[in-house]
Design an enzyme around this catalytic site. Structure first.
Site, PDB file in Angstrom:
ATOM      1  N   TYR A   1      46.865  34.608  35.118  1.00 19.47           N
ATOM      2  CA  TYR A   1      47.680  34.653  36.146  1.00 19.47           C
ATOM      3  C   TYR A   1      49.192  34.199  36.177  1.00 19.47           C
ATOM      4  O   TYR A   1      49.153  33.050  35.735  1.00 19.47           O
ATOM      5  CB  TYR A   1      47.015  34.313  37.334  1.00 19.47           C
ATOM      6  CG  TYR A   1      47.002  35.472  38.610  1.00 19.47           C
ATOM      7  CD1 TYR A   1      46.220  36.578  38.226  1.00 19.47           C
ATOM      8  CD2 TYR A   1      47.481  35.422  39.690  1.00 19.47           C
ATOM      9  CE1 TYR A   1      46.102  37.646  39.084  1.00 19.47           C
ATOM     10  CE2 TYR A   1      47.275  36.468  40.549  1.00 19.47           C
ATOM     11  CZ  TYR A   1      46.640  37.447  40.462  1.00 19.47           C
ATOM     12  OH  TYR A   1      46.645  38.635  41.268  1.00 19.47           O
TER      13      TYR A   1
ATOM     14  N   ASP B   1      44.131  25.577  41.026  1.00 19.45           N
ATOM     15  CA  ASP B   1      44.777  25.531  39.848  1.00 19.45           C
ATOM     16  C   ASP B   1      45.594  24.341  39.493  1.00 19.45           C
ATOM     17  O   ASP B   1      46.056  24.105  38.498  1.00 19.45           O
ATOM     18  CB  ASP B   1      45.765  26.802  40.160  1.00 19.45           C
ATOM     19  CG  ASP B   1      44.935  28.118  39.597  1.00 19.45           C
ATOM     20  OD1 ASP B   1      44.093  28.128  38.716  1.00 19.45           O
ATOM     21  OD2 ASP B   1      45.255  29.354  39.902  1.00 19.45           O
TER      22      ASP B   1
HETATM   23 CU   LIG Z   1      45.061  38.042  42.821  1.00 19.46          CU
END
Ligand SMILES: [Cu+2]
Ligand SMILES: *[C@@H]1O[C@H](CO)[C@@H](O)[C@H](O)[C@H]1NC(C)=O
Ligand SMILES: *[C@@H]1O[C@H](CO)[C@@H](O)[C@H](O)[C@H]1NC(C)=O
Ligand SMILES: *[C@@H]1O[C@H](CO)[C@@H](O)[C@H](O)[C@H]1NC(C)=O
Ligand SMILES: *[C@@H]1O[C@H](CO)[C@@H](O)[C@H](O)[C@H]1NC(C)=O
Ligand SMILES: *[C@@H]1O[C@H](CO)[C@@H](O)[C@H](O)[C@H]1NC(C)=O
Ligand SMILES: *[C@@H]1O[C@H](CO)[C@@H](O)[C@H](O)[C@H]1NC(C)=O
Ligand SMILES: *[C@@H]1O[C@H](CO)[C@@H](O)[C@H](O)[C@H]1NC(C)=O
Length: 800
Positions: free
Chosen positions: A481, A400
């Protein structure tokens, strides 16, 4: 309008029966009814003036923040300077195509520790300041990224120069091949595939993805790309578009997937080389079209609906109509911030904060009472590695920092992400010749943990101390997320690092995926995945010469002089030093039997013990990657194989990971394994070296129905702590006055209340002040650097 009229001194409730352990002094087993003979504040007639705490405590950093990213002016100057370098052949972003060389990102080049310490500790000059620029060379068949250092800053005609930044990369070069430079062409290619099979998607999935306005499917590809031999592939899946207000795509998979060979830069040579649907595989489009006709089971897509809504839903909770407890700061902040230098002081801790596009917030030079404990503490990389029956999820393993943990730190929601009394800081980063300001994206606050850091009851008194913690927090939303990162500081001198996760999971289509997740909604698998989040923690304990001490509880059978020849089954603690990097890839021991501490053997305390800081899992789980030798990420993630690593320091090895490793994961620019070359970790052997360690937070995430609509932070959390071990002469939390000792007599009547001079606030607190200020949620400020327009423009639509 509600007011709290002052604060009562809340007395401690004690369970009526307190049994003493046999043989130990303690309270008798009898009823205590603690009454208070003299109320210090009775509330009546107390002064009624309003609490008017100061908003901030302004302080001045003792030194400049040399870790902070570039200033607006520096960004503009370096951008202009790079454009003047004809051999780089750069095109301004605003005029660029995918075949032009461009500046991708820029940041400060972190100073070498060796130079930084000369400034911080020896009153030497500030370390030379350089910009770090990441350029993408697109004007040839094989595009690549190359890192550069540009400086020294400020740029001057006589000294300004630029050179390839190579010294910190184990591959020998800050260069990474890029295989998806033609992103727009790839998206168009995929939509052509969508057009070609639109009758099939309509029939199977009740929708189309053709590039038309009324598309109700979208196509998303696997990350990283697959590299097999010299070919480059990507799996793509059709997802249903969300139908309500909630961006729920990642829980709306359809199972229908195709594999594209996108080797090279000529889209006419790209081709679809495989199809997947609900457990079936076809190696060509023709076979897919034929095969899909004869399928017996066509389960239909996952259908969006109220189940993806994060709004209040369902039956209201009992008494939830009442407003919950709120946190207030009656006397104002008990910490100071130098807003210009991002320098913070809480109790006897001080530190600097910096912020970076790839890794987000980082802490530097953390000291206690002026003595350095930590040179650097910060995230290096955050991975989410999936596994699945289907090819897209089997090949999904996100790194990420490439997306940007820093770029994803948006405005925090006052009163929800942080208490409403928090102090907020802005963060700034640079992408594609523009700087972005994210206002209020870091928060700093104290809070009462609600349990004591110390307490004890005896037959004649009870003592307890409040446990107040200081938190620095940022939330990074990377796609579906949300990572909540925080560092915590505590009265006893300990420091914690915590990651929590929320947001939408990325689910896979359920085709009988029992081996890869739970079936959590109609046709939806809660795809299993590992989160491994790597941090660097560079401890300096009383100087830079440090050792790693392992203390392990081991079972023993021992004969003692007093045991008259009998063997006693017992245990001992075994202390050993980890003396070589070869032994310094560490997994937490079974049953937590071994603890690890960074100590200084040259600074023994008066009992001959080496002072240090212990590092240990704090709460939640900590995880390393279950997958071994990941097919998706190869040697890019050799930092994810253990819980803890110790290394000798080298200025040439400043980071365990590299934000763009996932472009070419099998030829990583930084391969963490290469830092391990059998160097000694014995402090006597080493002059001017010191230990660096990395640790991993993470969770083995097996989403279940409780992850819908969003994962909750109660379960998705991972935390580690470092705490003093023989470092101070005693527990330094005794220094706080926010404790109490109540003495009582045989009738449990309180005879003395010792509150150590605590001044109970007596003002009227206006609860309106504790209300979240939701108007502080503003969008990002964009300031173009080429051409430079310092007035900037505010984009008020975050989340884009
Ligand atoms: Cu997760
Ligand atoms: C973009 O191209 C136009 C037309 O060639 C030119 O006038 C302009 O200066 C360019 N912009 C930048 C920032 O180079
Ligand atoms: C410079 O870049 C342009 C595209 O922006 C390209 O057409 C040209 O060939 C490049 N020149 C050199 C010398 O590489
Ligand atoms: C850091 O140290 C390395 C190795 O000595 C050196 O090559 C590099 O130029 C230094 N970096 C900076 C920013 O001074
Ligand atoms: C198919 O999609 C349409 C809208 O595009 C929707 O109204 C309909 O309910 C869907 N049918 C099914 C079976 O999901
Ligand atoms: C944060 O950014 C906002 C909006 O640009 C600005 O008004 C404010 O002064 C900044 N705050 C700090 C502490 O720099
Ligand atoms: C899949 O979803 C459809 C509705 O779209 C439903 O009719 C079917 O029962 C679901 N299948 C399973 C196995 O849940
Ligand atoms: C580290 O230890 C060596 C050998 O004991 C000593 O010469 C050196 O001065 C120490 N360095 C520091 C920074 O304390």
């Amino acid at each position: 309008m509600r007011f709290i009229i002052c604060w009562e001194l809340c007395l401690l409730a004690i369970s009526p029966y307190v049994a003493a352990r046999p043989g130990l002094p303690g309270p008798a087993a009898r009823v205590h009814s603690l009454r208070h003979p003299a109320q210090r504040h009775d509330g009546n007639g107390a002064s009624k003036h309003a609490c008017e705490p100061p908003e901030n405590v302004a302080i001045s950093a003792p030194k400049r923040n040399i870790f902070q990213t570039l200033t607006e002016q520096e960004y503009a100057d370096v951008t202009a300077y790079l454009h003047e370098q004809k051999e780089l052949n750069l095109t301004a972003i605003v005029n660029s195509t995918s075949w032009d060389n461009v500046i991708v990102t820029m940041d400060v080049l972190q100073p070498n520790k060796t130079d930084a310490l000369v400034y911080l500790d020896q009153d030497g000059p500030p370390p030379p300041r350089f910009a770090r620029a990441t350029l993408q060379f697109n004007s040839q068949e094989q595009p690549y990224l190359q890192e550069y250092m540009v400086g020294p800053l400020p740029l001057s005609d006589s000294t300004a120069h630029y050179e390839e930044l190579n010294y910190m990369f184990t591959s020998g070069r800050g260069r990474t091949n890029v295989y998806n430079a033609d992103g727009e062409a790839i998206a168009l290619f995929n939509l052509e595939v969508g057009k070609d099979i639109k009758d099939i998607t309509q029939r199977l999935l009740n929708g189309t993805a053709t590039g038309a306005e009324d598309d109700n499917l979208l196509i998303a590809g696997s990350d990283p790309l697959m590299h097999i031999g010299d070919r480059v592939y990507q799996w793509n899946e059709f997802y249903s578009a969300h139908t309500g207000e909630f961006f729920s795509e990642t829980v709306l998979p359809t199972s229908l997937q195709f594999k594209v060979d996108l080797t090279g830069r000529d889209p006419s040579k790209w081709s679809v080389v495989g199809w997947y649907y609900d457990g079936h595989y076809w190696p060509s489009t023709a076979e897919f079209k034929k095969g899909v006709e004869s399928l017996k089971r066509t389960p239909g897509p996952v259908v969006d609906g109220p189940w993806t809504s994060t709004d209040h839903a369902g039956e209201s909770l009992p008494r939830d109509n009442l407003y919950p407890p709120v946190s207030v700061q009656p006397d104002g902040p008990r910490f100071g911030v130098d807003m210009k230098e991002n320098y913070v002081e809480w109790m006897d801790f001080t530190f600097y904060i910096s912020n970076h596009k790839d890794v987000g917030m980082q802490l530097h030079d953390i000291r206690y009472k002026g003595e350095r404990l930590v040179y650097e503490l910060g995230l290096q990389e955050a991975m989410a590695h999936y596994a699945s029956l289907d090819p897209l999820h089997a090949n999904s393993a996100y790194l990420d920092t490439g997306y940007g943990i820093g770029t994803s730190q948006w405005n925090l929601v006052d009163g929800f992400d942080c208490p409403s009394h928090a102090t907020y800081l802005n963060t700034t980063f640079y992408i594609s010749e523009t700087t972005y300001v994210h206002p209020n994206s870091l928060c700093l606050f104290e809070y009462d943990t609600g349990y004591p850091i110390q307490r004890h009851l005896t037959g004649t008194y009870v003592s307890a101390t409040k446990n107040i913690a200081f938190i620095v927090r940022a939330v990074s939303t990377v796609g579906n997320y949300d990572y909540l990162f925080e560092y915590g500081f505590h009265y006893d001198g300990s420091i914690t690092a915590t990651v929590r996760a929320s947001g939408y999971i990325q689910g896979a289509f359920w085709s009988g995926d029992d081996g890869y997740g739970f079936h959590i909604y109609d046709n939806l698998s809660g795809s299993m995945h590992d989160h491994v989040i790597n941090f660097k923690l560079d401890l300096d304990i009383k100087g830079r010469n440090n050792s790693l001490l392992k203390s392990e509880f081991v079972p023993k059978t021992q004969v003692y002089p007093w045991s008259e020849g009998r063997s006693i089954n017992t245990m001992q603690v075994e202390h050993t030093y980890i003396t070589n990097e070869d032994d310094a890839k560490i997994t937490w021991s079974k049953n937590g039997a071994a603890s690890y501490a960074v100590v200084n053997k040259d600074a023994l305390n008066k009992y001959g013990e080496a002072p240090g800081y212990r590092i240990f899992p704090n709460s939640g789980s900590t995880a390393y990657l279950t997958v071994q030798s990941s097919s998706a990420l190869g040697n890019s993630i050799n930092w994810a194989t253990h819980n803890l690593y110790a290394l000798q320091h080298h200025d040439t090895e400043p980071k365990s990971a590299y934000a763009f490793n996932s472009h070419d994961p099998h030829n990583p620019t930084v391969d963490f394994n290469e830092f391990f070359n059998g160097e000694s970790l014995e402090q006597e052997d080493i002059v001017l070296t010191f230990l660096i360690r990395y640790f991993n937070l993470g969770t083995h995430h097996l989403p279940n129905t409780a992850d819908l609509p969003n994962t909750v932070t109660t379960t998705a959390m991972s935390s580690i702590a470092i705490a003093p071990q023989n470092y101070f002469a005693g527990d330094v939390s005794r220094r706080t006055i926010h404790g109490v000792r109540l003495s009582f007599d045989e009738t449990s009547t309180i005879t003395e209340k010792n509150i150590f001079g605590t001044q109970q606030p007596m003002c009227m607190y206006d609860l309106k002040k504790a209300a979240p200020d939701l108007d502080t949620f503003v969008g990002e400020l964009q300031i173009p650097k080429f051409p430079w327009n310092p007035s900037g423009s505010l984009q008020t639509n975050p989340g884009g």
